[in-house]
Structure formats: structure tokens, C-alpha cells
Scaffold this motif. Structure first.
Motif, PDB file in Angstrom:
ATOM      1  N   ARG A  14       0.810  -1.207   0.000  1.00 14.58           N
ATOM      2  CA  ARG A  14       0.000   0.000   0.000  1.00 14.58           C
ATOM      3  C   ARG A  14       0.848   1.263   0.000  1.00 14.58           C
ATOM      4  N   ALA A  15       1.954   1.213   0.741  1.00 10.87           N
ATOM      5  CA  ALA A  15       2.834   2.374   0.765  1.00 10.87           C
ATOM      6  C   ALA A  15       3.394   2.652  -0.623  1.00 10.87           C
ATOM      7  N   GLY A  16       3.739   1.574  -1.328  1.00 10.29           N
ATOM      8  CA  GLY A  16       4.186   1.701  -2.713  1.00 10.29           C
ATOM      9  C   GLY A  16       5.556   2.351  -2.833  1.00 10.29           C
ATOM     10  N   LEU A  20      10.194  -0.644  -5.823  1.00 16.16           N
ATOM     11  CA  LEU A  20      10.510  -0.034  -7.113  1.00 16.16           C
ATOM     12  C   LEU A  20      11.699   0.914  -6.998  1.00 16.16           C
ATOM     13  N   ILE A  21      11.722   1.718  -5.940  1.00  8.55           N
ATOM     14  CA  ILE A  21      12.839   2.649  -5.747  1.00  8.55           C
ATOM     15  C   ILE A  21      14.143   1.887  -5.563  1.00  8.55           C
ATOM     16  N   LEU A  61      19.929  -0.464   1.731  1.00 11.03           N
ATOM     17  CA  LEU A  61      19.994   0.535   2.794  1.00 11.03           C
ATOM     18  C   LEU A  61      18.904   1.596   2.684  1.00 11.03           C
ATOM     19  N   LEU A  62      18.334   1.751   1.486  1.00  9.11           N
ATOM     20  CA  LEU A  62      17.401   2.850   1.257  1.00  9.11           C
ATOM     21  C   LEU A  62      16.152   2.757   2.126  1.00  9.11           C
ATOM     22  N   GLY A  63      15.598   1.563   2.272  1.00  6.39           N
ATOM     23  CA  GLY A  63      14.316   1.437   2.954  1.00  6.39           C
ATOM     24  C   GLY A  63      14.391   0.990   4.395  1.00  6.39           C
ATOM     25  N   LEU A  64      15.592   0.866   4.939  1.00  6.70           N
ATOM     26  CA  LEU A  64      15.712   0.331   6.301  1.00  6.70           C
ATOM     27  C   LEU A  64      15.119   1.265   7.345  1.00  6.70           C
ATOM     28  N   HIS A  98       9.909  -7.347   5.600  1.00  6.21           N
ATOM     29  CA  HIS A  98      10.620  -6.253   4.940  1.00  6.21           C
ATOM     30  C   HIS A  98      11.529  -6.776   3.843  1.00  6.21           C
ATOM     31  N   TRP A  99      12.201  -7.901   4.099  1.00  6.22           N
ATOM     32  CA  TRP A  99      13.095  -8.460   3.078  1.00  6.22           C
ATOM     33  C   TRP A  99      12.292  -8.952   1.870  1.00  6.22           C
ATOM     34  N   ILE A 100      11.153  -9.585   2.111  1.00  7.91           N
ATOM     35  CA  ILE A 100      10.322 -10.050   0.995  1.00  7.91           C
ATOM     36  C   ILE A 100       9.870  -8.873   0.136  1.00  7.91           C
ATOM     37  N   ALA A 101       9.542  -7.759   0.785  1.00 10.57           N
ATOM     38  CA  ALA A 101       9.016  -6.606   0.061  1.00 10.57           C
ATOM     39  C   ALA A 101      10.097  -5.794  -0.647  1.00 10.57           C
ATOM     40  N   THR A 102      11.295  -5.735  -0.076  1.00 14.16           N
ATOM     41  CA  THR A 102      12.332  -4.868  -0.640  1.00 14.16           C
ATOM     42  C   THR A 102      13.600  -5.602  -1.069  1.00 14.16           C
ATOM     43  N   GLY A 103      13.956  -6.681  -0.371  1.00 12.39           N
ATOM     44  CA  GLY A 103      15.186  -7.393  -0.698  1.00 12.39           C
ATOM     45  C   GLY A 103      15.014  -8.415  -1.803  1.00 12.39           C
ATOM     46  N   LEU A 104      13.906  -9.142  -1.781  1.00 13.61           N
ATOM     47  CA  LEU A 104      13.679 -10.164  -2.797  1.00 13.61           C
ATOM     48  C   LEU A 104      13.610  -9.580  -4.206  1.00 13.61           C
ATOM     49  N   PRO A 105      12.966  -8.407  -4.418  1.00 14.70           N
ATOM     50  CA  PRO A 105      13.004  -7.826  -5.771  1.00 14.70           C
ATOM     51  C   PRO A 105      14.412  -7.542  -6.276  1.00 14.70           C
ATOM     52  N   LEU A 106      15.336  -7.216  -5.378  1.00 17.04           N
ATOM     53  CA  LEU A 106      16.726  -6.994  -5.793  1.00 17.04           C
ATOM     54  C   LEU A 106      17.353  -8.297  -6.277  1.00 17.04           C
TER      55      LEU A 106
END
Length: 219
Positions: A14-16, A20-21, A61-64, A98-106
Motif C-alpha cells: 500500500r505504501a508503494g 521499485l525505488i 539501505l534505502l528502505g531500512l 521487509h526483506w520479501i518486500a524490498t530485498g527479494l526484488p533486488l
């Protein structure tokens, strides 16, 4: 705990922009390297694993700083501190989400970016595998920094400063394992197993340290 995992994943969607960033920053870091080192394809393929790991580390590091920020803003953090469940276990679940949402896409973006660096299939597979087992350690380390800076209005830079030195061993063994998969004399398993051990170590130490930091911040 499953409800907490799903809740954090829904909040991340939802935050979106978080995933992507991170991927766009990852792409930017990798894309500018050829302009700096020149069009030498052999050189790009040699430094490719290190560049992908550095780009993934900086992107992670961006979203931590947002790990606990939303909970603090809506009051959920106070409920977490008062709940009966161990706070470290709650933080562990939040780190996984958090890792699933931001780390896995990397990790999923690494093969495409590996092609930009003229890496072969073995090197791309090695980088993707090492990122898969090593990048969660960055999140667990980052939980401590995010907990320390949760009460600060602009704690993003502080989190990066705190996390980056602690993440250097993860970077070293991630890059070493990636190169070992390509270079025949170098054994792949020793640095890869050390990378797994680092992730498991920080999976225990990170949530415990973050729990202590949050309790001190609450006091």
C-alpha cells in the motif's frame, strides 16, 4: 505471527514505491559503471559480481529507516512493546516481511543487471544465489540501526552509517563466493557457507539488539 507478516506485506504494498525505488537505484548503480570503466566487456564481466553486490547493498539501505517508522506513526510500536510475545520474535517476523518486500526484488533483478555487465550464466547464478542467502543479513543488521533511529525525524542517514560497517563482512563473503563459482581453483562452498552462517548469526543477534534499542527508546 503469520498475521503480522501478512500485515507488514500489505502495508509495504500500500505504501508503494519501496521495492521499485530499490530496484531503480540498483539499476542506476549498475548502469553507470560501464560509463566509468569504459566499454571493455572483459573488464565488466570480471568486476560484475562485485558491482552487483555493492549495488544491492546500497539499494537495501534505502528502505531500512522505514522498518519501524510506520509502526511508530500509527501507534503500533507501543502495542508491540506491551505485548506478551517476545519482542525479538516480532522484530524477526517484521524483518522477514521487509526483506520479501524490498530485498527479494533486488535478488530477482540481479540476472537482468548481470547481463548489463556481460556476465555469463554461472556468474549470474552465483550472484543471485549469494544475494538470496546473504541479503537477509543486511535486513537483520538494519533492524538494529532502524530501532536506534526510530525516534529521530530524519534517521535514514544515521541508519545507513550504522549499518554499512557491520554489513561489510556480508559483502566480502558474498563477493568471494560469487567469484569462486567462476574461478576454478577457488572453492565455492567455504565462503558460501560462511555467508549462510553470517545470515543465521545476524538473524539471532539483530532482532535481539533491535528489541533492546526499542525498549530503551520507549523508556
Amino acid at each position: 505471527m503469520t498475521d503480522l507478516l501478512l500485515r507488514d506485506l500489505k502495508l509495504a504494498v500500500r505504501a508503494g514505491g519501496g521495492a521499485l525505488i530499490g530496484v531503480l537505484f540498483f539499476l542506476t548503480v549498475v548502469a553507470v559503471i560501464p560509463f566509468g570503466v569504459g566499454p571493455d566487456l572483459n573488464l565488466l564481466s570480471r568486476i560484475g559480481p562485485a558491482i552487483l553486490w555493492i549495488g544491492a547493498l546500497l539499494s537495501a539501505l534505502l528502505g531500512l529507516d522505514r522498518l519501524f517508522q510506520t509502526d511508530r506513526e500509527d501507534g503500533s510500536l507501543d502495542l508491540m512493546l506491551m505485548q506478551e510475545h517476545p519482542l525479538a520474535l516480532t522484530i524477526l517476523v517484521k524483518c522477514v516481511a521487509h526483506w520479501i518486500a524490498t530485498g527479494l526484488p533486488l535478488v530477482l533483478a540481479a540476472p537482468l543487471l548481470g547481463l548489463f555487465m556481460n556476465m555469463n550464466e554461472v556468474a549470474i547464478g552465483a550472484v543471485m544465489l549469494t544475494l538470496l542467502v546473504g541479503s537477509p543479513a543486511i535486513t537483520f543488521i538494519g533492524a538494529v540501526g532502524a530501532a536506534v533511529a526510530v525516534a529521530l525525524p530524519r534517521g535514514g542517514l544515521l541508519v545507513s552509517i550504522l549499518v554499512l560497517p557491520l554489513a561489510i563482512p556480508v559483502l566480502i563473503f558474498g563477493v568471494s563466493a560469487s567469484y569462486a563459482a567462476v574461478e576454478e581453483p577457488a572453492p565455492f562452498m567455504p565462503p558460501f557457507l560462511i555467508l549462510i552462517a553470517l545470515t543465521m548469526f545476524f538473524a539471532v543477534l539483530g532482532p535481539v539488539g533491535a528489541a533492546l534499542a526499542l525498549k530503551n527508546a520507549g523508556d
